[in-house]
Enzyme design. Structure first.
Site, PDB file in Angstrom:
ATOM      1  N   CYS A   1      75.806-114.290  24.522  1.00 51.30           N
ATOM      2  CA  CYS A   1      75.868-115.559  23.770  1.00 51.30           C
ATOM      3  C   CYS A   1      76.554-116.683  24.554  1.00 51.30           C
ATOM      4  O   CYS A   1      76.462-117.844  24.173  1.00 51.30           O
ATOM      5  CB  CYS A   1      76.580-115.359  22.437  1.00 51.30           C
ATOM      6  SG  CYS A   1      75.667-114.255  21.344  1.00 51.30           S
TER       7      CYS A   1
ATOM      8  N   HIS B   1      79.343-122.028  19.680  1.00 55.19           N
ATOM      9  CA  HIS B   1      78.303-121.007  19.525  1.00 55.19           C
ATOM     10  C   HIS B   1      78.124-120.700  18.043  1.00 55.19           C
ATOM     11  O   HIS B   1      79.085-120.421  17.326  1.00 55.19           O
ATOM     12  CB  HIS B   1      78.694-119.751  20.297  1.00 55.19           C
ATOM     13  CG  HIS B   1      77.801-118.595  20.006  1.00 55.19           C
ATOM     14  ND1 HIS B   1      76.441-118.697  20.058  1.00 55.19           N
ATOM     15  CD2 HIS B   1      78.081-117.321  19.623  1.00 55.19           C
ATOM     16  CE1 HIS B   1      75.902-117.532  19.739  1.00 55.19           C
ATOM     17  NE2 HIS B   1      76.878-116.673  19.469  1.00 55.19           N
TER      18      HIS B   1
ATOM     19  N   ASN C   1      72.223-116.824  14.430  1.00 54.56           N
ATOM     20  CA  ASN C   1      72.812-116.731  15.772  1.00 54.56           C
ATOM     21  C   ASN C   1      71.673-116.524  16.768  1.00 54.56           C
ATOM     22  O   ASN C   1      71.045-115.464  16.773  1.00 54.56           O
ATOM     23  CB  ASN C   1      73.798-115.557  15.794  1.00 54.56           C
ATOM     24  CG  ASN C   1      74.456-115.355  17.156  1.00 54.56           C
ATOM     25  OD1 ASN C   1      73.994-115.879  18.164  1.00 54.56           O
ATOM     26  ND2 ASN C   1      75.526-114.582  17.172  1.00 54.56           N
TER      27      ASN C   1
HETATM   28  N1  ACO Z   1      74.996-107.019   3.559  1.00 54.35           N
HETATM   29  C1  ACO Z   1      75.853-106.492   2.679  1.00 54.35           C
HETATM   30  N2  ACO Z   1      76.977-105.840   3.052  1.00 54.35           N
HETATM   31  C2  ACO Z   1      77.209-105.724   4.363  1.00 54.35           C
HETATM   32  C3  ACO Z   1      76.341-106.266   5.337  1.00 54.35           C
HETATM   33  C4  ACO Z   1      75.191-106.934   4.889  1.00 54.35           C
HETATM   34  N3  ACO Z   1      74.306-107.496   5.719  1.00 54.35           N
HETATM   35  N4  ACO Z   1      76.850-106.004   6.552  1.00 54.35           N
HETATM   36  C5  ACO Z   1      77.985-105.322   6.367  1.00 54.35           C
HETATM   37  N5  ACO Z   1      78.215-105.155   5.039  1.00 54.35           N
HETATM   38  C6  ACO Z   1      79.325-104.495   4.386  1.00 54.35           C
HETATM   39  C7  ACO Z   1      79.986-103.470   5.264  1.00 54.35           C
HETATM   40  O1  ACO Z   1      79.341-102.229   5.165  1.00 54.35           O
HETATM   41  C8  ACO Z   1      81.397-103.452   4.708  1.00 54.35           C
HETATM   42  O2  ACO Z   1      81.418-102.638   3.558  1.00 54.35           O
HETATM   43  P1  ACO Z   1      82.697-101.719   3.249  1.00 54.35           P
HETATM   44  O3  ACO Z   1      83.831-102.692   3.055  1.00 54.35           O
HETATM   45  O4  ACO Z   1      82.285-101.005   2.028  1.00 54.35           O
HETATM   46  O5  ACO Z   1      82.890-100.858   4.458  1.00 54.35           O
HETATM   47  C9  ACO Z   1      81.648-104.885   4.263  1.00 54.35           C
HETATM   48  O6  ACO Z   1      80.336-105.469   4.105  1.00 54.35           O
HETATM   49  C10 ACO Z   1      82.445-105.698   5.252  1.00 54.35           C
HETATM   50  O7  ACO Z   1      81.850-105.518   6.549  1.00 54.35           O
HETATM   51  P2  ACO Z   1      82.482-106.188   7.805  1.00 54.35           P
HETATM   52  O8  ACO Z   1      81.675-105.827   9.017  1.00 54.35           O
HETATM   53  O9  ACO Z   1      83.934-105.920   7.816  1.00 54.35           O
HETATM   54  O10 ACO Z   1      82.209-107.725   7.438  1.00 54.35           O
HETATM   55  P3  ACO Z   1      82.779-108.997   8.123  1.00 54.35           P
HETATM   56  O11 ACO Z   1      83.405-109.848   7.123  1.00 54.35           O
HETATM   57  O12 ACO Z   1      83.549-108.697   9.374  1.00 54.35           O
HETATM   58  O13 ACO Z   1      81.438-109.756   8.551  1.00 54.35           O
HETATM   59  C11 ACO Z   1      80.177-110.189  10.535  1.00 54.35           C
HETATM   60  C12 ACO Z   1      80.577-109.154   9.488  1.00 54.35           C
HETATM   61  C13 ACO Z   1      79.435-111.297   9.821  1.00 54.35           C
HETATM   62  C14 ACO Z   1      79.288-109.536  11.572  1.00 54.35           C
HETATM   63  C15 ACO Z   1      81.449-110.767  11.190  1.00 54.35           C
HETATM   64  O14 ACO Z   1      82.297-109.711  11.561  1.00 54.35           O
HETATM   65  C16 ACO Z   1      81.161-111.617  12.376  1.00 54.35           C
HETATM   66  O15 ACO Z   1      80.640-112.718  12.263  1.00 54.35           O
HETATM   67  N6  ACO Z   1      81.563-111.150  13.583  1.00 54.35           N
HETATM   68  C17 ACO Z   1      81.439-111.928  14.798  1.00 54.35           C
HETATM   69  C18 ACO Z   1      80.061-111.983  15.329  1.00 54.35           C
HETATM   70  C19 ACO Z   1      80.059-112.847  16.570  1.00 54.35           C
HETATM   71  O16 ACO Z   1      80.849-113.760  16.734  1.00 54.35           O
HETATM   72  N7  ACO Z   1      79.204-112.618  17.490  1.00 54.35           N
HETATM   73  C20 ACO Z   1      79.228-113.468  18.682  1.00 54.35           C
HETATM   74  C21 ACO Z   1      78.757-112.808  19.777  1.00 54.35           C
HETATM   75  S1  ACO Z   1      77.181-112.107  19.455  1.00 54.35           S
HETATM   76  C22 ACO Z   1      76.539-111.821  20.977  1.00 54.35           C
HETATM   77  O17 ACO Z   1      77.158-111.972  21.991  1.00 54.35           O
HETATM   78  C23 ACO Z   1      75.142-111.401  21.045  1.00 54.35           C
END
Ligand code: ACO
Length: 336
Positions: A112, A257, A287
């Site tokens: 990214c 980003h 993204n």
């Molecule tokens: N729909 C419903 N529930 C979901 C989903 C979904 N799509 N995805 C995960 N959950 C659930 C999980 O199973 C978890 O359930 P649990 O609490 O029962 O275990 C809960 O939601 C929370 O999951 P988390 O992964 O902790 O959710 P988080 O708030 O961290 O959000 C996300 C996830 C959106 C991916 C976030 O962590 C994020 O944006 N991370 C950064 C991504 C990023 O910046 N990437 C940049 C680089 S990408 C690259 O280089 C290609």
């Protein structure tokens, strides 16, 4: 740098197929409410099967050349993690299809952060006198590496391409890149990874069912990535602001980003910048990895937000881990 790299053209392209959050909720255990509240994403574009990254890159690249008013470049750099083939690079064919035969052309793989890394590479080639005008393209088709069963990644990524033309110029000109900060931490490479398909783990043949091996799909550990993204983008942005001699309050637009609106706001908060100064288009495109920043620039120009003379700070973060930032005063350039 005595010879600056100056932004002279901008072009973008997204495939026409729109995939909404409700579309995804129909095929996996997720909801529009979860995706919007956790990421800010409402929809993304996914290429039809058979459309490759190079196809999107050619569209965006052609528009950037038109926006620059000249198809005259001597280097093409394509930033992508989803190249058309493991070998050769995507850039030479893109250059050929744009009628730029015999120019230098290569790919950059910094996930990214790829677009900012590609800007740095192009600016270096201009500063060294290797190139006068460079077409820099960020292009991705993440839909080709997403595990359709993995709700943690499938809801986040979209396909698209964005491109700019950089030309040699003066550091005092609008559009000149005023500083570049790049970094990496390979100890955390497993946080964002496609395990198979390279020399460490060659891609296996499909299983008996014809299913694709799990190792060929994209994996991301979202939570730690989130934390590192905020810290690294904020620190990298500060380094570029120092190099440009700008205060955070003097920045008109933060073009970060487009991974998650919560990340963008957290970085703005850490920098002491008003959240309203953050350009957000991830609600419409998700993204798009290396295409993310030029697509956000294009949307901001088309929407009339970003105008000549505005101070723009760009910062990216991605797999590797990698990060990078740069800044410029927006020149009189329309989005193609
Ligand atoms: N729909 C419903 N529930 C979901 C989903 C979904 N799509 N995805 C995960 N959950 C659930 C999980 O199973 C978890 O359930 P649990 O609490 O029962 O275990 C809960 O939601 C929370 O999951 P988390 O992964 O902790 O959710 P988080 O708030 O961290 O959000 C996300 C996830 C959106 C991916 C976030 O962590 C994020 O944006 N991370 C950064 C991504 C990023 O910046 N990437 C940049 C680089 S990408 C690259 O280089 C290609």
């Amino acid at each position: 740098m005595s010879r600056a790299a100056v932004l002279a053209g901008l072009g973008t392209h997204v495939p026409s197929r729109v995939v909404t959050n409700d579309d995804l909720a129909g095929v996996m255990d997720t909801s529009d409410e979860w995706i919007r509240s956790r990421t800010g994403i409402a929809q993304r574009h996914w290429a039809e099967p058979g459309i490759a990254t190079g196809d999107l890159a050619v569209e965006a690249g052609g528009r950037a050349l038109k926006s620059a008013g000249s198809g005259d470049v001597d280097l093409v750099v394509v930033a992508t993690t989803t190249p058309d083939h493991p070998c050769p690079a995507t850039a030479p064919e893109v250059a050929h299809r744009l009628g730029l035969n015999s120019v230098a052309a290569y790919d950059i793989a910094a996930v990214c952060s790829g677009f900012v890394y590609a800007l740095a590479s192009a600016a270096g080639a201009i500063a060294a006198g290797i190139a006068e005008r460079v077409l820099v393209i960020g292009a991705e088709t993440y839909s080709t590496i997403l595990d359709p069963q993995d709700r943690a990644t499938s809801v986040i990524f979209g396909d698209g391409a964005g491109a700019v033309v950089l030309r040699a110029g003066e550091p005092s000109e609008p559009g000149a890149l005023l500083g570049l900060d790049l970094g990496s931490d390979g100890s955390l490479k497993d946080l964002i990874i496609v395990p198979a398909g390279g020399s460490r783990m060659p891609a296996a043949a499909p299983g008996e069912s014809g299913a694709r091996p799990a190792g060929t799909y994209f994996h991301m550990q979202g939570k730690p990535v989130f934390r590192h993204a905020v810290t690294r983008m904020a620190a990298s942005s500060r380094a570029v602001l120092d190099a440009a001699g700008w205060t955070p309050e003097s920045v008109d637009w933060f073009v970060g980003h487009q991974a998650n609106v919560r990340i963008l706001h957290a970085v703005a908060d850490q920098l002491g910048m008003a959240r309203e100064r953050t350009v957000v288009n991830l609600d419409r495109v998700g993204n798009t990895s290396a295409a993310s920043i030029p697509l956000a620039l294009g949307d901001a120009v088309s929407a009339g937000l970003l105008n000549p003379g505005d101070r723009v700070l760009m910062s990216a973060f991605g797999g590797g881990l990698t990060w990078g930032s740069t800044a410029l005063v927006w020149p009189a350039v329309e989005a193609g």
